[in-house]
Write a protein that holds these residues in place. Structure first.
Motif, PDB file in Angstrom:
ATOM      1  N   LEU A  34     -30.721  10.927   1.492  1.00 30.49           N
ATOM      2  CA  LEU A  34     -32.116   9.613   1.847  1.00 30.49           C
ATOM      3  C   LEU A  34     -32.686   9.121   0.379  1.00 30.49           C
ATOM      4  CD1 LEU A  34     -32.900  11.176   5.266  1.00 30.49           C
ATOM      5  CD2 LEU A  34     -31.756   8.732   3.960  1.00 30.49           C
ATOM      6  N   LYS A  35     -33.025  10.037  -0.776  1.00 34.66           N
ATOM      7  CA  LYS A  35     -33.632   9.678  -1.478  1.00 34.66           C
ATOM      8  C   LYS A  35     -33.081   9.366  -2.137  1.00 34.66           C
ATOM      9  CE  LYS A  35     -37.172  12.778  -4.298  1.00 34.66           C
ATOM     10  NZ  LYS A  35     -37.642  13.883  -4.643  1.00 34.66           N
ATOM     11  N   THR A  36     -32.185   9.313  -2.464  1.00 35.73           N
ATOM     12  CA  THR A  36     -31.303   8.531  -3.373  1.00 35.73           C
ATOM     13  C   THR A  36     -30.467   7.841  -3.104  1.00 35.73           C
ATOM     14  OG1 THR A  36     -28.868   9.619  -2.914  1.00 35.73           O
ATOM     15  CG2 THR A  36     -30.645  10.379  -4.768  1.00 35.73           C
ATOM     16  N   ASP A  37     -30.549   7.098  -1.593  1.00 36.62           N
ATOM     17  CA  ASP A  37     -30.062   5.780  -1.650  1.00 36.62           C
ATOM     18  C   ASP A  37     -28.880   5.773  -0.659  1.00 36.62           C
ATOM     19  OD1 ASP A  37     -32.980   5.137  -0.610  1.00 36.62           O
ATOM     20  OD2 ASP A  37     -32.426   3.630  -2.279  1.00 36.62           O
ATOM     21  N   TYR A  38     -28.246   6.993  -1.017  1.00 36.92           N
ATOM     22  CA  TYR A  38     -26.988   7.489  -0.874  1.00 36.92           C
ATOM     23  C   TYR A  38     -26.244   6.972   0.820  1.00 36.92           C
ATOM     24  CZ  TYR A  38     -22.162   9.200  -0.889  1.00 36.92           C
ATOM     25  OH  TYR A  38     -20.929   9.466  -1.400  1.00 36.92           O
ATOM     26  N   LYS A  39     -27.121   7.300   1.929  1.00 37.47           N
ATOM     27  CA  LYS A  39     -26.901   6.944   3.416  1.00 37.47           C
ATOM     28  C   LYS A  39     -28.040   6.578   3.833  1.00 37.47           C
ATOM     29  CE  LYS A  39     -24.012   9.343   5.587  1.00 37.47           C
ATOM     30  NZ  LYS A  39     -23.575  10.923   6.116  1.00 37.47           N
ATOM     31  N   ASN A  40     -27.806   5.847   5.075  1.00 38.01           N
ATOM     32  CA  ASN A  40     -29.135   5.081   5.456  1.00 38.01           C
ATOM     33  C   ASN A  40     -29.841   5.972   6.713  1.00 38.01           C
ATOM     34  OD1 ASN A  40     -27.452   4.940   8.242  1.00 38.01           O
ATOM     35  ND2 ASN A  40     -26.761   3.129   7.592  1.00 38.01           N
ATOM     36  N   PRO A  41     -31.120   5.610   6.896  1.00 34.90           N
ATOM     37  CA  PRO A  41     -31.559   6.842   7.696  1.00 34.90           C
ATOM     38  C   PRO A  41     -30.982   6.633   9.020  1.00 34.90           C
ATOM     39  CG  PRO A  41     -33.086   5.144   6.526  1.00 34.90           C
ATOM     40  CD  PRO A  41     -31.490   4.299   6.502  1.00 34.90           C
ATOM     41  N   VAL A  42     -30.386   5.417  10.159  1.00 36.64           N
ATOM     42  CA  VAL A  42     -30.542   6.015  10.960  1.00 36.64           C
ATOM     43  C   VAL A  42     -28.968   6.634  11.462  1.00 36.64           C
ATOM     44  CG1 VAL A  42     -28.990   4.397  13.133  1.00 36.64           C
ATOM     45  CG2 VAL A  42     -30.622   3.190  11.613  1.00 36.64           C
ATOM     46  N   ASP A  43     -28.199   6.612   9.951  1.00 33.97           N
ATOM     47  CA  ASP A  43     -26.876   7.618  10.394  1.00 33.97           C
ATOM     48  C   ASP A  43     -27.063   8.927   9.866  1.00 33.97           C
ATOM     49  OD1 ASP A  43     -24.862   5.536  10.934  1.00 33.97           O
ATOM     50  OD2 ASP A  43     -24.450   4.692   8.172  1.00 33.97           O
ATOM     51  N   GLN A  44     -28.528   9.069   8.570  1.00 35.78           N
ATOM     52  CA  GLN A  44     -28.801  10.453   8.335  1.00 35.78           C
ATOM     53  C   GLN A  44     -29.382  11.053   9.850  1.00 35.78           C
ATOM     54  OE1 GLN A  44     -27.985  12.712   6.717  1.00 35.78           O
ATOM     55  NE2 GLN A  44     -28.315  11.326   4.959  1.00 35.78           N
ATOM     56  N   CYS A  45     -30.428  10.501  10.806  1.00 36.63           N
ATOM     57  CA  CYS A  45     -30.947  10.701  11.377  1.00 36.63           C
ATOM     58  C   CYS A  45     -30.068  11.104  13.110  1.00 36.63           C
ATOM     59  CB  CYS A  45     -32.066   9.917  12.276  1.00 36.63           C
ATOM     60  SG  CYS A  45     -33.111  10.068  10.344  1.00 36.63           S
ATOM     61  N   ASN A  46     -28.720  10.328  12.849  1.00 35.93           N
ATOM     62  CA  ASN A  46     -28.110  10.564  13.456  1.00 35.93           C
ATOM     63  C   ASN A  46     -26.445  11.976  13.339  1.00 35.93           C
ATOM     64  OD1 ASN A  46     -28.229   8.514  15.438  1.00 35.93           O
ATOM     65  ND2 ASN A  46     -27.001   7.304  14.969  1.00 35.93           N
ATOM     66  N   SER A  47     -27.349  12.212  12.174  1.00 35.48           N
ATOM     67  CA  SER A  47     -26.198  13.722  12.123  1.00 35.48           C
ATOM     68  C   SER A  47     -27.425  14.317  11.751  1.00 35.48           C
ATOM     69  CB  SER A  47     -25.290  13.546  10.651  1.00 35.48           C
ATOM     70  OG  SER A  47     -26.676  13.244   9.722  1.00 35.48           O
ATOM     71  N   LEU A  48     -28.266  14.853  11.661  1.00 33.54           N
ATOM     72  CA  LEU A  48     -29.649  16.482  11.145  1.00 33.54           C
ATOM     73  C   LEU A  48     -29.914  16.208  13.272  1.00 33.54           C
ATOM     74  CD1 LEU A  48     -31.260  15.201   7.887  1.00 33.54           C
ATOM     75  CD2 LEU A  48     -29.708  16.474   8.685  1.00 33.54           C
ATOM     76  N   ASN A  49     -30.149  15.843  13.368  1.00 33.60           N
ATOM     77  CA  ASN A  49     -31.372  15.526  15.047  1.00 33.60           C
ATOM     78  C   ASN A  49     -30.260  16.632  15.964  1.00 33.60           C
ATOM     79  OD1 ASN A  49     -33.490  14.075  14.614  1.00 33.60           O
ATOM     80  ND2 ASN A  49     -32.408  12.552  14.992  1.00 33.60           N
TER      81      ASN A  49
END
Length: 144
Positions: A34-49
């Motif tokens: 996320l910090k390096t803008d490699y993935k978008n926040p929605v996809d990242q939250c969907n994988s972390l939550n």
């Protein structure tokens, strides 16, 4: 040399702590992406939550086993992280699904920094716990 309930608890805690270490490593990598803008926040939250509740429940599960096995020192060592998890989950953003991470706020610099710090601290805690459980398991097996 006896195989007791406490030894079984330590073996289970070792296995579950290894899984928790992988969860935390995944969290650290996700926040770095996320910090390096490699993935978008929605996809990242969907994988972390989806990983939040299993992490918390695994940790609580083996702590309850230690409580049943009268390993109070181990429970006391884990109590601060359990309290932090409970506080963090109770004060989470309002969302329709379980989890901690909201896609609209996760890109804030404070949230990214907090997520990375939390990940590194939890990684250190779980690694120290892993070796503590390993030592305790060996001690219980040898002394009984």
């Amino acid at each position: 040399m006896g195989f007791t309930f406490v030894a079984c608890c330590y073996i289970l805690a070792l296995i579950l702590t290894a899984v928790l270490i992988f969860f935390v490593i995944y969290q650290i990598i996700a926040f770095d992406e996320l910090k390096t803008d490699y993935k978008n926040p929605v996809d990242q939250c969907n994988s972390l939550n989806p990983l939040v509740l299993p992490e918390y429940l695994m940790h609580i599960f083996f702590c309850l086993l230690f409580l049943i096995g009268s390993e109070f020192m181990t429970v006391l060592l884990n109590a601060p992280l359990i309290a932090y998890h409970a506080n963090r989950y109770m004060n989470r953003p309002v969302m329709s699904r379980p989890g901690l991470y909201d896609p609209t706020t996760i890109m804030n610099a404070n949230e990214l920094s907090r997520g990375q710090k939390e990940g590194w601290i939890k990684l250190a805690f779980y690694i120290i716990s892993f070796f503590y459980y390993l030592y305790s398991m060996i001690y219980v097996l040898v002394s009984s």
